[in-house]
Structures are given as C-alpha cells and as structure tokens.
Design a protein around this motif. Structure first.
Motif, PDB file in Angstrom:
ATOM      1  N   ARG A  19       0.823  -1.209   0.000  1.00 51.01           N
ATOM      2  CA  ARG A  19       0.000   0.000   0.000  1.00 51.01           C
ATOM      3  C   ARG A  19       0.854   1.255   0.000  1.00 51.01           C
ATOM      4  N   ILE A  20       1.998   1.221   0.667  1.00 49.32           N
ATOM      5  CA  ILE A  20       2.900   2.375   0.606  1.00 49.32           C
ATOM      6  C   ILE A  20       3.371   2.594  -0.819  1.00 49.32           C
ATOM      7  N   ASN A  21       3.678   1.514  -1.520  1.00 53.06           N
ATOM      8  CA  ASN A  21       4.086   1.638  -2.918  1.00 53.06           C
ATOM      9  C   ASN A  21       2.946   2.125  -3.801  1.00 53.06           C
ATOM     10  N   TYR A  22       1.709   1.779  -3.448  1.00 51.91           N
ATOM     11  CA  TYR A  22       0.566   2.289  -4.201  1.00 51.91           C
ATOM     12  C   TYR A  22       0.388   3.795  -4.002  1.00 51.91           C
ATOM     13  N   VAL A  23       0.840   4.315  -2.864  1.00 51.34           N
ATOM     14  CA  VAL A  23       0.830   5.767  -2.682  1.00 51.34           C
ATOM     15  C   VAL A  23       1.817   6.415  -3.655  1.00 51.34           C
ATOM     16  N   LEU A  24       2.989   5.776  -3.820  1.00 52.69           N
ATOM     17  CA  LEU A  24       3.992   6.312  -4.744  1.00 52.69           C
ATOM     18  C   LEU A  24       3.535   6.187  -6.192  1.00 52.69           C
ATOM     19  N   PHE A  25       2.888   5.078  -6.505  1.00 54.76           N
ATOM     20  CA  PHE A  25       2.350   4.888  -7.851  1.00 54.76           C
ATOM     21  C   PHE A  25       1.136   3.979  -7.753  1.00 54.76           C
ATOM     22  N   PRO A  26      -0.076   4.518  -7.968  1.00 53.22           N
ATOM     23  CA  PRO A  26      -1.300   3.711  -7.826  1.00 53.22           C
ATOM     24  C   PRO A  26      -1.515   2.779  -9.013  1.00 53.22           C
ATOM     25  N   SER A  27      -0.676   1.775  -9.128  1.00 51.60           N
ATOM     26  CA  SER A  27      -0.730   0.885 -10.291  1.00 51.60           C
ATOM     27  C   SER A  27      -1.961  -0.010 -10.287  1.00 51.60           C
ATOM     28  N   LEU A  28      -2.726  -0.015  -9.190  1.00 51.54           N
ATOM     29  CA  LEU A  28      -3.965  -0.779  -9.179  1.00 51.54           C
ATOM     30  C   LEU A  28      -4.909  -0.334 -10.287  1.00 51.54           C
ATOM     31  N   TYR A  29      -4.759   0.902 -10.705  1.00 51.45           N
ATOM     32  CA  TYR A  29      -5.722   1.492 -11.630  1.00 51.45           C
ATOM     33  C   TYR A  29      -5.108   1.753 -13.005  1.00 51.45           C
ATOM     34  N   THR A  30      -4.016   1.090 -13.321  1.00 49.24           N
ATOM     35  CA  THR A  30      -3.363   1.246 -14.610  1.00 49.24           C
ATOM     36  C   THR A  30      -3.060  -0.132 -15.193  1.00 49.24           C
ATOM     37  N   ASP A  31      -2.495  -0.145 -16.372  1.00 45.54           N
ATOM     38  CA  ASP A  31      -2.043  -1.386 -16.997  1.00 45.54           C
ATOM     39  C   ASP A  31      -0.592  -1.698 -16.648  1.00 45.54           C
ATOM     40  N   TRP A  32      -0.023  -0.879 -15.789  1.00 40.81           N
ATOM     41  CA  TRP A  32       1.384  -1.052 -15.424  1.00 40.81           C
ATOM     42  C   TRP A  32       1.517  -1.992 -14.235  1.00 40.81           C
ATOM     43  N   LEU A  33       2.589  -2.756 -14.254  1.00 39.51           N
ATOM     44  CA  LEU A  33       2.909  -3.670 -13.157  1.00 39.51           C
ATOM     45  C   LEU A  33       4.073  -3.076 -12.376  1.00 39.51           C
ATOM     46  N   TYR A  34       3.825  -2.753 -11.110  1.00 40.32           N
ATOM     47  CA  TYR A  34       4.835  -2.094 -10.291  1.00 40.32           C
ATOM     48  C   TYR A  34       5.140  -2.936  -9.059  1.00 40.32           C
ATOM     49  N   THR A  35       6.098  -2.444  -8.296  1.00 39.39           N
ATOM     50  CA  THR A  35       6.527  -3.193  -7.110  1.00 39.39           C
ATOM     51  C   THR A  35       5.409  -3.383  -6.107  1.00 39.39           C
ATOM     52  N   GLY A  36       4.447  -2.443  -6.063  1.00 34.02           N
ATOM     53  CA  GLY A  36       3.318  -2.628  -5.170  1.00 34.02           C
ATOM     54  C   GLY A  36       2.547  -3.895  -5.491  1.00 34.02           C
ATOM     55  N   ASP A  37       2.402  -4.198  -6.774  1.00 33.30           N
ATOM     56  CA  ASP A  37       1.698  -5.419  -7.173  1.00 33.30           C
ATOM     57  C   ASP A  37       2.493  -6.670  -6.786  1.00 33.30           C
ATOM     58  N   ILE A  38       3.818  -6.599  -6.902  1.00 32.74           N
ATOM     59  CA  ILE A  38       4.649  -7.751  -6.526  1.00 32.74           C
ATOM     60  C   ILE A  38       4.594  -7.986  -5.018  1.00 32.74           C
ATOM     61  N   LEU A  39       4.682  -6.905  -4.244  1.00 36.35           N
ATOM     62  CA  LEU A  39       4.605  -7.046  -2.782  1.00 36.35           C
ATOM     63  C   LEU A  39       3.237  -7.558  -2.350  1.00 36.35           C
ATOM     64  N   ARG A  40       2.192  -7.090  -3.011  1.00 40.18           N
ATOM     65  CA  ARG A  40       0.845  -7.568  -2.672  1.00 40.18           C
ATOM     66  C   ARG A  40       0.709  -9.060  -2.973  1.00 40.18           C
ATOM     67  N   THR A  41       1.238  -9.502  -4.112  1.00 36.57           N
ATOM     68  CA  THR A  41       1.189 -10.928  -4.432  1.00 36.57           C
ATOM     69  C   THR A  41       2.004 -11.730  -3.427  1.00 36.57           C
ATOM     70  N   GLY A  42       3.154 -11.193  -2.995  1.00 37.23           N
ATOM     71  CA  GLY A  42       3.921 -11.855  -1.945  1.00 37.23           C
ATOM     72  C   GLY A  42       3.126 -12.005  -0.666  1.00 37.23           C
ATOM     73  N   CYS A  43       2.327 -11.000  -0.341  1.00 45.32           N
ATOM     74  CA  CYS A  43       1.457 -11.073   0.836  1.00 45.32           C
ATOM     75  C   CYS A  43       0.505 -12.257   0.732  1.00 45.32           C
ATOM     76  N   TYR A  44      -0.140 -12.410  -0.413  1.00 49.34           N
ATOM     77  CA  TYR A  44      -1.103 -13.490  -0.559  1.00 49.34           C
ATOM     78  C   TYR A  44      -0.431 -14.859  -0.662  1.00 49.34           C
ATOM     79  N   LEU A  45       0.775 -14.914  -1.203  1.00 49.64           N
ATOM     80  CA  LEU A  45       1.492 -16.188  -1.226  1.00 49.64           C
ATOM     81  C   LEU A  45       1.831 -16.645   0.186  1.00 49.64           C
TER      82      LEU A  45
END
Length: 282
Positions: free
Chosen positions: A243-269
């Motif tokens: 979520r901190i990375n989503y503050v830096l870049f809200p990639s949830l709402y784009t077609d871009w894959l950023y570190t926030g998405d990787i960290l979030r997937t790590g959370c669910y793994l």
C-alpha cells in the motif's frame, strides 16, 4: 514387531521446520523497506513494466487466494466462535471481493465518469478489509455472542458491499475523479505520487492498518501455536508496504505492473503458505 505411530499435528510440524513469527515478520519488514527505499532513492532502477495481461493474472490469483483463506478462516470460526476469526474472515472476504472485478462491474454504470465509482468503490472495500484485519489482530480471543446463527455472519461482507455500493452510487454525480486512468507514464524511472488526496490518505491508512496488524499477529503464535496466525504477521507486513508503494504509484488502476503489485502478491502467497500448513495439520 514395532508399532507405527499415527501422524498427528506435532509430527506434521516436524516435517515443516518452524521459524518464529517474529523472525518471519522481521524479514518481511526488511524486504518491504529495502524495496521501497530502492524505488525512492535509486535514480536508475526501472521498477515498472506495462503488462496488462500479467496485471490481470496477479489480480485474479491474489483474489482467489484471499477467497480460499477466507473459506478456511470461516471453518475455524464455525468451530471456535471467536471474534478474531470472525473479523479476519470478513476482512479477507472484502479484499477478495475488491480484487474480483468490482471495477469492471461498476465501469458500465451510465452517467458516471471513469475514475470515480469504479475506483472509489474498490478503494472503500479494500480499506474496510484492512481495518477489519487490524481489528482481528488486536481483538481478544473471546467468543462471540450467539445472538444470530453463525452461518448468517457469512453474509456480513455481502451486506457491507451492498451498502457501500448504494451509498457511493447515490452520490455518484458529485464524486471527484480519484485517478485519471488515461494517464500513461512516459517513464518508470521515478514515482509519480498522483491521485486525489483522499485516495492517497486511504492507501496510507490501509498501509498503517496492515503494518500494525503484522506486529500484533507476530506476538500471538508464541502463546497460541497457531500455524495460520504465525504467517499472518509477515503477510500483513508485505501487504502494508504494498500500500505504501501504491501511494507512490497507484498501479492498481493502470495497466502497469509495479513493485506494489509484486509485494501484494507476496502477501497473498504467504497467506497461502499459512493456509497450507494449517490444512496439513488437519
């Protein structure tokens, strides 16, 4: 002749070497801090890639894992009846619902601009899920009162989503644009820190909730011996830094894959690892 002992929970734990939740959580904090620091201070690190299909795959996988773990926690709640399991179940269900296409469901709503309801609704549901998870981490292991059948409690996330959806739809005409989805960054060399101030505050509050929950969960397994709870600490830590990375870049709402998405997937793994170890004990 020797006798064969049946495999019990203790035998299962011997097959899976135990690492304290505090160490796992500390490692997750170090990973999250390192990744975030590299993004902020490294001028040469390319940390974003435009990949709509992979973005969609990660969103779907994360939501399915959250749904699986929520189902497991609901089974625990049916047996234990504790507030922690009830709050955790509801929080995970909200996170799963937010990742299973709320943006797609609300996008065809006529008369509303893109970047309004299709962003505010998933954001509100994700924030509610984060608040419920930190409430579960801080709650006492007391039993809930049997005012209603426990099976009816499974409908609470559905009711909350319905209420929030109707409330936001009713004020849809005055909802501000949370994030301009037509924005395409020219470079992935630095964070853009954009979006409506309420969007950034909500992501920051969700990050704080996950980080507090990670510390609270990390102190519990030592006295409870709970396999799933032992992995909730590091999982929430990665979720908070996502979520901190989503503050830096809200990639949830784009077609871009950023570190926030990787960290979030790590959370669910990590949540999936905890669920697997709990199921193995059964």
């Amino acid at each position: 002749m020797g006798t064969t002992r049946p495999r019990n929970a203790r035998d299962s734990r011997q097959l899976w070497p135990r690492t304290s939740s505090a160490r796992l959580t500390a490692a997750a904090w170090i990973a999250g801090i390192t990744v975030t620091a590299l993004i902020i201070w490294s001028p040469y690190l390319v940390f974003g890639y435009r990949n709509p299909s992979l973005h969609l795959v990660l969103d779907s996988v994360d939501a399915c894992v959250a749904l699986l773990v929520a189902y497991l926690v609901y089974g625990r709640y049916q047996r234990s009846g504790t507030w922690q399991d009830l709050l955790l179940f509801n929080g995970l269900m909200l996170l799963a619902a937010a990742g299973l296409g709320l943006s797609w469901v609300t996008s065809p709503v006529g008369g509303l601009d893109a970047g309004t309801l299709d962003i505010w609704l998933p954001l509100a549901i994700r924030l509610a899920g984060a608040l419920l998870i930190v409430a579960a981490a801080l709650s006492d292991p007391r039993l809930t009162r049997r005012l209603t059948p426990r099976r009816l409690h499974a409908l609470a996330p559905v009711a909350l989503i319905a209420v929030v959806s109707l409330a936001l739809w009713a004020v849809g005409d005055v909802l501000p644009v949370a994030f301009d989805q037509s924005f395409v960054p020219a470079s992935a060399q630095k964070a853009i820190l954009t979006g409506h101030p309420v969007l950034l505050v909500a992501q920051g509050l969700a990050a704080l909730s996950f980080l507090v929950a990670s510390i609270a969960f990390a102190t519990q397994p030592a006295r409870r011996g709970d396999e799933l709870v032992r992995w909730l600490g590091p999982a929430c830590a990665l979720g908070g830094f996502a979520r901190i990375n989503y503050v830096l870049f809200p990639s949830l709402y784009t077609d871009w894959l950023y570190t926030g998405d990787i960290l979030r997937t790590g959370c669910y793994l990590l949540l999936l690892v905890g669920a697997t170890r709990e199921i193995r004990q059964y």
